[in-house]
Design an enzyme around this catalytic site. Structure first.
Site, short mmCIF file in Angstrom:
data_model
loop_
_atom_site.label_atom_id
_atom_site.label_comp_id
_atom_site.label_asym_id
_atom_site.label_seq_id
_atom_site.Cartn_x
_atom_site.Cartn_y
_atom_site.Cartn_z
N ASP A 42 -30.15 8.11 -15.48
CA ASP A 42 -29.47 7.46 -14.42
C ASP A 42 -28.19 7.72 -14.66
O ASP A 42 -27.54 6.86 -15.41
CB ASP A 42 -29.79 5.88 -13.88
CG ASP A 42 -29.32 5.33 -13.03
OD1 ASP A 42 -28.20 5.91 -12.48
OD2 ASP A 42 -29.86 4.21 -12.39
N TYR A 85 -22.73 23.02 9.36
CA TYR A 85 -24.06 22.30 8.99
C TYR A 85 -24.84 23.01 7.73
O TYR A 85 -25.19 22.11 6.98
CB TYR A 85 -24.91 22.75 10.17
CG TYR A 85 -26.44 21.97 9.91
CD1 TYR A 85 -26.42 20.88 10.63
CD2 TYR A 85 -27.40 22.48 9.31
CE1 TYR A 85 -27.68 20.13 10.52
CE2 TYR A 85 -28.48 21.65 9.33
CZ TYR A 85 -28.67 20.41 9.50
OH TYR A 85 -29.79 19.95 9.56
N ARG A 132 -27.70 -11.66 -10.31
CA ARG A 132 -28.53 -10.66 -10.89
C ARG A 132 -29.35 -11.53 -11.81
O ARG A 132 -29.43 -11.60 -13.20
CB ARG A 132 -27.59 -9.90 -11.91
CG ARG A 132 -26.69 -8.94 -10.90
CD ARG A 132 -27.05 -7.76 -10.48
NE ARG A 132 -27.94 -7.95 -9.34
CZ ARG A 132 -28.40 -6.95 -8.50
NH1 ARG A 132 -27.90 -5.43 -8.74
NH2 ARG A 132 -29.15 -6.86 -7.59
N LYS A 176 -20.12 5.07 -7.65
CA LYS A 176 -19.62 3.86 -8.81
C LYS A 176 -18.56 5.01 -9.59
O LYS A 176 -17.40 5.06 -9.21
CB LYS A 176 -20.70 3.48 -9.88
CG LYS A 176 -21.67 2.63 -9.36
CD LYS A 176 -22.50 2.93 -8.13
CE LYS A 176 -23.51 1.45 -7.89
NZ LYS A 176 -24.49 2.27 -6.80
N PHE A 178 -33.06 -9.72 -2.56
CA PHE A 178 -31.57 -10.18 -2.96
C PHE A 178 -30.64 -9.71 -1.82
O PHE A 178 -29.79 -10.40 -1.50
CB PHE A 178 -31.25 -9.87 -4.20
CG PHE A 178 -31.11 -8.36 -4.60
CD1 PHE A 178 -32.25 -7.44 -4.71
CD2 PHE A 178 -29.93 -7.43 -4.08
CE1 PHE A 178 -32.21 -6.14 -5.05
CE2 PHE A 178 -29.84 -6.21 -4.48
CZ PHE A 178 -30.90 -5.45 -4.52
N PHE A 215 -33.81 -1.18 -12.86
CA PHE A 215 -32.92 -1.24 -11.69
C PHE A 215 -33.69 -1.42 -10.63
O PHE A 215 -34.43 -0.83 -10.10
CB PHE A 215 -31.74 -0.18 -11.86
CG PHE A 215 -30.69 -0.82 -10.69
CD1 PHE A 215 -29.77 -1.74 -11.17
CD2 PHE A 215 -30.72 -0.19 -9.55
CE1 PHE A 215 -28.88 -2.19 -9.98
CE2 PHE A 215 -29.75 -0.44 -8.48
CZ PHE A 215 -28.97 -1.41 -8.77
N THR A 216 -33.00 -2.21 -9.50
CA THR A 216 -33.57 -2.57 -8.33
C THR A 216 -34.31 -1.42 -7.63
O THR A 216 -35.49 -1.38 -7.44
CB THR A 216 -33.03 -3.65 -7.57
OG1 THR A 216 -31.46 -2.89 -7.27
CG2 THR A 216 -32.54 -5.03 -8.29
N1 PM9 Z 1 -26.00 -0.32 -7.80
C1 PM9 Z 1 -24.67 -2.31 -7.68
O1 PM9 Z 1 -24.13 -3.26 -7.23
C2 PM9 Z 1 -25.54 -1.19 -5.32
C3 PM9 Z 1 -26.83 -1.58 -4.92
S1 PM9 Z 1 -27.90 -2.66 -5.68
C4 PM9 Z 1 -27.26 -3.98 -5.56
O2 PM9 Z 1 -24.82 -2.29 -8.97
C5 PM9 Z 1 -27.93 2.15 -10.92
C6 PM9 Z 1 -27.63 1.71 -12.26
C7 PM9 Z 1 -27.11 1.31 -9.86
C8 PM9 Z 1 -27.32 1.63 -8.34
C9 PM9 Z 1 -26.49 0.84 -7.48
C10 PM9 Z 1 -28.32 2.65 -8.13
C11 PM9 Z 1 -28.51 2.81 -6.69
C12 PM9 Z 1 -28.99 3.41 -9.19
N2 PM9 Z 1 -28.88 3.05 -10.28
O3 PM9 Z 1 -26.56 2.16 -4.45
O4 PM9 Z 1 -28.15 3.78 -3.80
O5 PM9 Z 1 -26.56 0.38 -10.24
O6 PM9 Z 1 -25.90 4.47 -4.52
O7 PM9 Z 1 -27.42 3.65 -5.95
C13 PM9 Z 1 -25.36 -1.20 -7.00
P1 PM9 Z 1 -26.72 3.72 -4.58
#
Ligand code: PM9
Length: 481
Positions: free
Chosen positions: A216, A73, A383, A259, A450, A125-126
């Site tokens: 980011d 843990y 997008r 990523k 979305f 970003f979303t």
């Molecule tokens: N990006 C993408 O497919 C996954 C979810 S949104 C459709 O591009 C940036 C630049 C991203 C991103 C996720 C996140 C969030 C932050 N910044 O998905 O929570 O492209 O790990 O990261 C997606 P997490």
């Protein structure tokens, strides 16, 4: 001498079967999914280009590392391995692991934003913007104008416009700007990079005024590769050196390891200020888990630590972006309108240019993604206006200049033959583009719509007309009704 072809610096050890469906099946699946590609079952997809997030193939070294998971843990050895990797490659002394990127965004926004603050960034970003807004800030896009023009070939379309940034700071006051959110590369601009010169200039501007710069870093390795290839004086540096240099100009970073870091789950918040880090370590136990695991298993931390090292290998990153270029260049040659220059993680189709007969309020990109699935079983992602959501204050639909469909390439997953199928599929749809119908909402969730929204075609039963098979389908539907 004729230039030799390059090939991926890996060979395949494990395979996962995929299955092509019939057009009639896909018509049914897209209808059942409310014409939203997020709602299609993965087993009904042939080539999955929805996202590069968490979809990478891990290496044998990463899988071996998974077996070394220390699932205590507290104080798991894998946490310290990850901390070492982040310090070495990104240079942030303080590491707070999170379950994925938005977990880190949540912590950072809660810690740094006071209601009424303003957060400038290079295009929204979303998830990032939503966390900023939920913490009480207003987001301001200060990216250069070229980023909003799909045809502009500016080599660093992700750059921040310092004039726009300065105008905002003058207007609201530096004390109401807790940080600038600097994304490298810029996902929604088309995976476009930011130059080292711009990162340096933004850092100098902000630090002279007591404003922090938060990176980011989700696709920072891909950004480093573009800097190496395109920026003067950077050709002789390694991607690892450039990555570290970029981070050195910043005060911290949020990271989605799903990523660049070649893992299926994981993220982190990296900081320099130990006082801020102590607050983050306290907050992470509320939302994610203890500060040495942050919502992840020990084995996930280990896979991410190893993935970070693999992500900066020159051969790897060259072939990763090379594959994206292979797809993008072939589409350009066929006359398909795409965002230029080709980005790091995806090829973005310009849906507004491709479907001028569909008005913006019938969501051409959503329709194009749905039609591509029907045409070929290839899954892509909208997008455009659907992703942009509604204005937090007025509730009106936002209509960003870019109305795109993203063909996102998972890392180390698909071969050149898969890319050839995607090329043929997109070109076939391009030739039939006048047969695509617009969409209207039948269900619209409040947050990040979305992901879960549902639609129906406007004035038609189908999103994509198709003569013979469609007639067959009609008969089948008629019999089953
Ligand atoms: N990006 C993408 O497919 C996954 C979810 S949104 C459709 O591009 C940036 C630049 C991203 C991103 C996720 C996140 C969030 C932050 N910044 O998905 O929570 O492209 O790990 O990261 C997606 P997490």
């Amino acid at each position: 001498m004729r230039q030799r072809s390059w090939a991926e610096p890996w060979k395949i050890k494990v395979v996962e079967p995929i299955r092509m469906t019939t057009r009639a099946e896909r018509e049914r699946h897209i209808r059942d999914a409310g014409f939203n590609t997020f709602l299609i079952k993965s087993e009904d997809v042939y080539i999955d280009l929805l996202t590069d997030s968490g979809t990478s193939a891990m290496s044998d070294r990463q899988w071996a590392g998974m077996m070394m998971g220390d699932e205590a843990y507290a104080g798991s050895r894998n946490y310290y391995n990850l901390e070492k990797a982040v310090r070495q490659y990104y240079g942030y002394e303080e590491l707070i692991p999170t379950h994925q990127g938005r977990g880190a965004e949540h912590l950072l926004s809660k810690l740094m934003i006071k209601p009424g603050d303003h957060v400038p960034g290079n295009m929204y970003f979303t998830t990032t913007r939503l966390h900023q807004e939920l913490a009480g800030a207003t987001f301001h896009d200060v990216i250069i104008d070229e980023a909003h023009d799909p045809a502009s070939t500016h080599p660093f379309k992700g750059d921040i416009d310092l004039k726009k940034l300065d105008a905002l700071v003058q207007e609201v006051g530096a004390d109401r700007v807790p940080y600038v959110c600097l994304a490298v590369t810029v996902n929604l601009a088309g995976g476009q990079p930011v130059s080292m010169a711009n990162i340096k200039a933004v850092s100098e501007y902000c630090h002279a005024r007591g404003i922090k710069v938060m990176l980011d870093a989700t696709r920072a390795v891909e950004n480093a590769w573009f800097v190496q290839q395109r920026e003067q004086g950077m050709r002789d540096r390694t991607v690892a050196e450039i990555l570290k240099m970029m981070c050195d100009y910043t005060d911290g970073a949020t990271m989605s390891g799903k990523k660049d870091s070649l893992v299926n789950i994981g993220g982190w918040l990296g900081l320099r200020d130990p006082k801020l880090a102590a607050l983050a370590q306290n907050l992470v136990v509320v939302y994610e888990g203890l500060h040495t695991y942050g919502g992840l298993a020990g084995r996930d931390l280990e896979a991410m630590a190893i993935g970070i090292g693999e992500s900066v290998e020159e051969e790897y990153i060259r072939s990763r972006i090379g594959q994206v270029y292979y797809l993008g260049e072939a589409l350009m040659e066929a006359g398909v309108p795409i965002v230029q220059p080709i980005g790091g993680h995806a090829v973005f189709l310009d849906a507004a240019a491709m479907l001028p007969h569909i008005p913006r309020d019938q969501f051409p990109a959503q329709a194009l993604a749905a039609a591509l699935y029907v045409e070929s079983g290839v899954r892509a992602m909208e997008r455009g206006a659907v992703s942009a959501g509604r204005d937090a204050k007025t509730g009106e639909n936002r209509y960003p200049k870019l109305e795109l469909v993203r063909l996102t390439i998972p890392r180390r997953v698909y071969t050149q033959a898969h890319m050839d199928v995607v090329i043929e599929s997109v070109v076939a749809l391009f030739e039939d583009r006048d047969k695509v119908h617009g969409l209207t909402f039948t269900y619209e969730p409040e947050y990040l719509r979305f992901f879960q929204a549902k639609f129906e075609p406007v004035g038609s039963k189908r999103v994509l007309d198709s003569a013979a098979e469609a007639a067959d389908e009609d008969r089948r539907f008629a019999l089953s009704e």
